[in-house]
Design a protein around this motif. Sequence first.
Motif, mmCIF file in Angstrom:
data_model
loop_
_atom_site.group_PDB
_atom_site.id
_atom_site.type_symbol
_atom_site.label_atom_id
_atom_site.label_comp_id
_atom_site.label_asym_id
_atom_site.label_seq_id
_atom_site.Cartn_x
_atom_site.Cartn_y
_atom_site.Cartn_z
ATOM 1 N N VAL A 160 0.899 -1.250 -0.121
ATOM 2 C CA VAL A 160 -0.032 0.092 0.010
ATOM 3 C C VAL A 160 0.779 1.193 0.080
ATOM 4 O O VAL A 160 1.840 1.284 0.779
ATOM 5 C CB VAL A 160 -1.016 0.081 1.318
ATOM 6 C CG1 VAL A 160 -1.790 1.276 1.297
ATOM 7 C CG2 VAL A 160 -1.836 -1.200 1.198
ATOM 8 N N CYS A 161 0.682 2.158 -0.930
ATOM 9 C CA CYS A 161 1.179 3.501 -0.931
ATOM 10 C C CYS A 161 0.769 4.273 0.525
ATOM 11 O O CYS A 161 -0.256 5.005 0.198
ATOM 12 C CB CYS A 161 1.106 4.111 -2.221
ATOM 13 S SG CYS A 161 2.102 5.738 -2.317
ATOM 14 N N ALA A 162 1.465 4.427 1.471
ATOM 15 C CA ALA A 162 0.934 4.773 2.665
ATOM 16 C C ALA A 162 0.478 6.290 2.530
ATOM 17 O O ALA A 162 -0.386 6.794 3.055
ATOM 18 C CB ALA A 162 1.545 4.407 3.841
ATOM 19 N N PRO A 163 1.960 7.015 2.016
ATOM 20 C CA PRO A 163 1.369 8.654 2.055
ATOM 21 C C PRO A 163 0.277 9.005 1.182
ATOM 22 O O PRO A 163 -0.502 9.839 1.683
ATOM 23 C CB PRO A 163 2.866 9.194 1.453
ATOM 24 C CG PRO A 163 3.547 8.161 1.860
ATOM 25 C CD PRO A 163 3.072 6.814 1.650
ATOM 26 N N LEU A 164 0.185 8.294 0.040
ATOM 27 C CA LEU A 164 -0.907 8.716 -0.836
ATOM 28 C C LEU A 164 -2.309 8.230 -0.173
ATOM 29 O O LEU A 164 -3.491 9.049 -0.342
ATOM 30 C CB LEU A 164 -0.771 7.984 -2.226
ATOM 31 C CG LEU A 164 -2.145 8.127 -3.272
ATOM 32 C CD1 LEU A 164 -2.064 9.492 -3.460
ATOM 33 C CD2 LEU A 164 -1.695 7.375 -4.428
ATOM 34 N N ILE A 224 -8.318 14.256 2.270
ATOM 35 C CA ILE A 224 -9.428 14.559 1.140
ATOM 36 C C ILE A 224 -10.526 14.178 1.170
ATOM 37 O O ILE A 224 -11.571 14.832 0.912
ATOM 38 C CB ILE A 224 -8.428 14.484 0.074
ATOM 39 C CG1 ILE A 224 -7.216 15.174 -0.237
ATOM 40 C CG2 ILE A 224 -9.516 14.960 -1.407
ATOM 41 C CD1 ILE A 224 -6.592 14.712 -1.401
ATOM 42 N N GLY A 225 -10.838 12.834 1.510
ATOM 43 C CA GLY A 225 -12.203 12.301 1.506
ATOM 44 C C GLY A 225 -12.954 13.069 2.617
ATOM 45 O O GLY A 225 -14.295 13.406 2.513
ATOM 46 N N ALA A 234 -16.407 15.430 2.293
ATOM 47 C CA ALA A 234 -17.578 15.297 3.229
ATOM 48 C C ALA A 234 -17.951 16.859 3.751
ATOM 49 O O ALA A 234 -19.297 17.119 3.817
ATOM 50 C CB ALA A 234 -17.527 14.395 4.428
ATOM 51 N N VAL A 235 -16.927 17.418 4.198
ATOM 52 C CA VAL A 235 -17.569 18.952 4.688
ATOM 53 C C VAL A 235 -17.854 19.810 3.811
ATOM 54 O O VAL A 235 -18.668 20.581 3.953
ATOM 55 C CB VAL A 235 -16.113 19.289 5.408
ATOM 56 C CG1 VAL A 235 -16.301 20.863 5.975
ATOM 57 C CG2 VAL A 235 -15.815 18.532 6.895
#
Length: 437
Positions: free
Chosen positions: A346-350, A357-358, A362-363
């Motif tokens: 898994v590309c952890a930083p991305l 961002i998700g 929502a906000v």
Amino acid sequence: MKFPGSVLISVTLFVAETVTALYMSSTYSSAGDRIWQDLTLFSCLLPCALVQMSLIFIHRDLSRDRPLVLLLHLLQLGPIVRCIEVFCIYFKSDKVEEPYVSITKKRQLPKGGHSDEVEKEIGQAEGKLFTHRSAFSRASVIQAFLGSAPQLTLQLYISILQQEITVSRGIFMAISLLSIVYGALRCNILAIKIKYDEYDISMKPLAYLCIFLWRSFEIATRVVILVLFSSVLQIWTLLVVLLNFLIFFFFPWIIFWQSKSPFPENIEKALSRVGTTIVLCLLTFLYAGINVFCWSAFQLKLNDPDLINKSQNWYSMAVYYLLRFIENAFLIILWYTFKTDIYMYVCAPLFVLQLLIGYCTAVFFMLVFYQFCHPCKKLFSSSISEGLLSCSKFLCYLCIPSEAPTKMNKCSAKLSESTENAEHLSAKAVDSQNGNV
């Protein structure tokens, strides 16, 4: 008369989630995973029992002679029976002439500064359908946040530990997520209808879409962050969730005790003081369960007859989302710091950036809903943009005292320098005058 689509959606999600939960527990039993089997069954049966209790309480079946209905509720078949009863009432309403009609008065939303009052006739069938819709709305909220949300968190945690998402588990998680989002949507609509009960309110399709996107991003990112954090720091997860739950559980009671108001006794006439206390505790329990995963769209006010604070408080919403964003960022950074080898592909930083961002997305949809799509935005004393502007001014005001002393010090230093220069010049002037004399 409106088609009872909300009742049909609630029952469909309830039955689908219950059936898939029983199937998943049987697969865990055949695989020898006794712990996952017990937790899956517990997360399924507890909200089922609470849903039956809420339907019995709202319809007041305990004070009526309906033993068959009570037996079906004990067999966990209450929602199905209620759904059949709703559609029987709906299809028979046009064929039978009702002898009694009640008249209600609702105010229209102000157009051009005027708000007219309109009378509306409500028959017995429509009144019964309204009671059923209200009961199923509350049952959907209970099912969503006391059953589906823990179930989704559990199944996602199992998938990460086993590093596999089977077809049945994927379908189960999708149904649970839809149930949570639908429960949050019903929670929003209930809060709007209770706050603006005297107005005739109609929701537009764009408002439903905004709420659906808002809640989907908010709940999905929250559940994923909690599961990721629990996969690397299992012991601290219980502390984080328990602390969140206790804060939201005791906050309405603390506000109630500080107000020194009398104990509410108008919830249900048939209830004693002990029964009223139990109902209020269950209500605050549900309120805390909602706020652990998302914004509840209302604030409990135990000294109010409707048990909801009807004032639109932008500050509490802004504080909630700000603190929740900080908490989510902190938890995901801890996951990134202590992640194990199971996340090596898994590309952890991305992934961290996508989750943050998700939540911001929502906000964004929440702001769009309150600014453009809210059915009662004309009744707001201030818009969401004005609320955000006042919140930013308040934050700037909090930052001013830290800068104010430096400015005062500079001013005092300049004043002291000017006084010293003035004294020095006056001394020179006196000396020159003495020399001339």
